[in-house]
Design a protein around this motif. Structure first.
Motif, mmCIF file in Angstrom:
data_model
loop_
_atom_site.group_PDB
_atom_site.id
_atom_site.type_symbol
_atom_site.label_atom_id
_atom_site.label_comp_id
_atom_site.label_asym_id
_atom_site.label_seq_id
_atom_site.Cartn_x
_atom_site.Cartn_y
_atom_site.Cartn_z
ATOM 1 N N TYR A 102 0.318 7.971 -3.313
ATOM 2 C CA TYR A 102 0.194 7.037 -2.200
ATOM 3 C C TYR A 102 -0.093 7.732 -0.866
ATOM 4 N N LEU A 103 0.506 8.884 -0.634
ATOM 5 C CA LEU A 103 0.295 9.565 0.646
ATOM 6 C C LEU A 103 -0.817 10.600 0.573
ATOM 7 N N GLY A 104 -1.339 10.842 -0.594
ATOM 8 C CA GLY A 104 -2.461 11.753 -0.760
ATOM 9 C C GLY A 104 -3.713 10.991 -1.125
ATOM 10 N N LYS A 105 -3.763 10.557 -2.371
ATOM 11 C CA LYS A 105 -4.970 9.906 -2.883
ATOM 12 C C LYS A 105 -5.272 8.584 -2.178
ATOM 13 N N HIS A 108 -6.342 9.175 1.338
ATOM 14 C CA HIS A 108 -7.708 9.705 1.397
ATOM 15 C C HIS A 108 -8.754 8.629 1.094
ATOM 16 N N ASP A 109 -8.468 7.791 0.110
ATOM 17 C CA ASP A 109 -9.451 6.802 -0.349
ATOM 18 C C ASP A 109 -9.488 5.528 0.484
ATOM 19 N N VAL A 110 -8.331 5.139 1.032
ATOM 20 C CA VAL A 110 -8.236 3.808 1.649
ATOM 21 C C VAL A 110 -7.676 3.864 3.067
ATOM 22 N N THR A 111 -6.412 4.243 3.169
ATOM 23 C CA THR A 111 -5.655 4.051 4.400
ATOM 24 C C THR A 111 -6.278 4.745 5.599
ATOM 25 N N ARG A 112 -6.654 6.007 5.446
ATOM 26 C CA ARG A 112 -7.152 6.720 6.627
ATOM 27 C C ARG A 112 -8.427 6.093 7.163
ATOM 28 N N HIS A 113 -9.279 5.571 6.268
ATOM 29 C CA HIS A 113 -10.510 4.934 6.732
ATOM 30 C C HIS A 113 -10.193 3.668 7.522
ATOM 31 N N ILE A 135 -15.312 1.269 6.233
ATOM 32 C CA ILE A 135 -14.446 0.115 5.973
ATOM 33 C C ILE A 135 -14.793 -0.516 4.625
ATOM 34 N N ARG A 136 -16.075 -0.654 4.326
ATOM 35 C CA ARG A 136 -16.487 -1.207 3.025
ATOM 36 C C ARG A 136 -16.027 -0.307 1.876
ATOM 37 N N ALA A 137 -16.154 0.997 2.042
ATOM 38 C CA ALA A 137 -15.712 1.926 0.995
ATOM 39 C C ALA A 137 -14.208 1.798 0.765
ATOM 40 N N ALA A 138 -13.447 1.704 1.848
ATOM 41 C CA ALA A 138 -11.991 1.556 1.722
ATOM 42 C C ALA A 138 -11.643 0.250 1.023
ATOM 43 N N ARG A 139 -12.327 -0.817 1.371
ATOM 44 C CA ARG A 139 -12.064 -2.120 0.732
ATOM 45 C C ARG A 139 -12.374 -2.058 -0.758
#
Length: 159
Positions: A102-105, A108-113, A135-139
């Motif tokens: 949750y705090l790594g993957k 990296h994939d969702v939250t930071r974007h 934003i689209r990639a994170a969604r």
């Protein structure tokens, strides 16, 4: 009293605040803008990352994982029934794996974007406008993470 240098929207900082809350520990909170690179803060953590805990004797403890281990070793062992890390080493390993997920993957994939594009850019001078592709990639990425979370929640009695 312990002092936590944090930023309210960063997942790693929320994780640490929640862990302290679960133990009923009070913290003095100092909101740090990591992009500001303040000299006083860099003296505590030359890497400039958050969170940073000023512990007993004003010793800086840097990073969410290190802070969580410190909390477990100094508070958790005294509260066996409310301990956040399990007694069993294999269970602790699984807890650490999930925290890393949750705090790594997921970070990296969702939250930071989402956080960078929707929140942090507004706070930063010259932050620019939101990047709609990020934003689209994170969604798109969040769907995989939510499916995994649903599977975890349905296949065990803790998460």
């Amino acid at each position: 009293m312990l002092t936590l240098f944090h930023h309210t929207v960063l997942a790693s900082c929320r994780f640490v605040r929640i862990a302290f809350g679960e133990y009923g520990e009070e913290l003095s909170l100092v909101e740090e803008m990591p992009w500001a690179r303040r000299k006083e803060f860099l003296a505590l953590n030359p890497a400039g990352g958050l969170p940073v805990l000023l512990a007993e004797g004003d010793t800086p403890i840097v990073g969410h994982g290190v802070i969580a281990e410190y909390l477990d070793e100094t508070r958790g062992v005294l509260k066996r029934d409310k301990r956040l890390l399990a007694e069993n080493p294999l269970d602790r390993a699984e807890i650490r794996r999930l925290v890393d997920w949750y705090l790594g993957k997921m970070e990296h994939d969702v939250t930071r974007h989402l956080v960078r594009e929707r929140v942090l850019k507004r706070m930063m001078e010259d932050g620019g406008s939101p990047d709609s592709a990020a934003i689209r990639a994170a969604r798109s990425n969040i769907k995989q993470h939510l499916r995994y979370t649903n599977w975890l929640a349905g296949s065990r009695n803790w998460l």
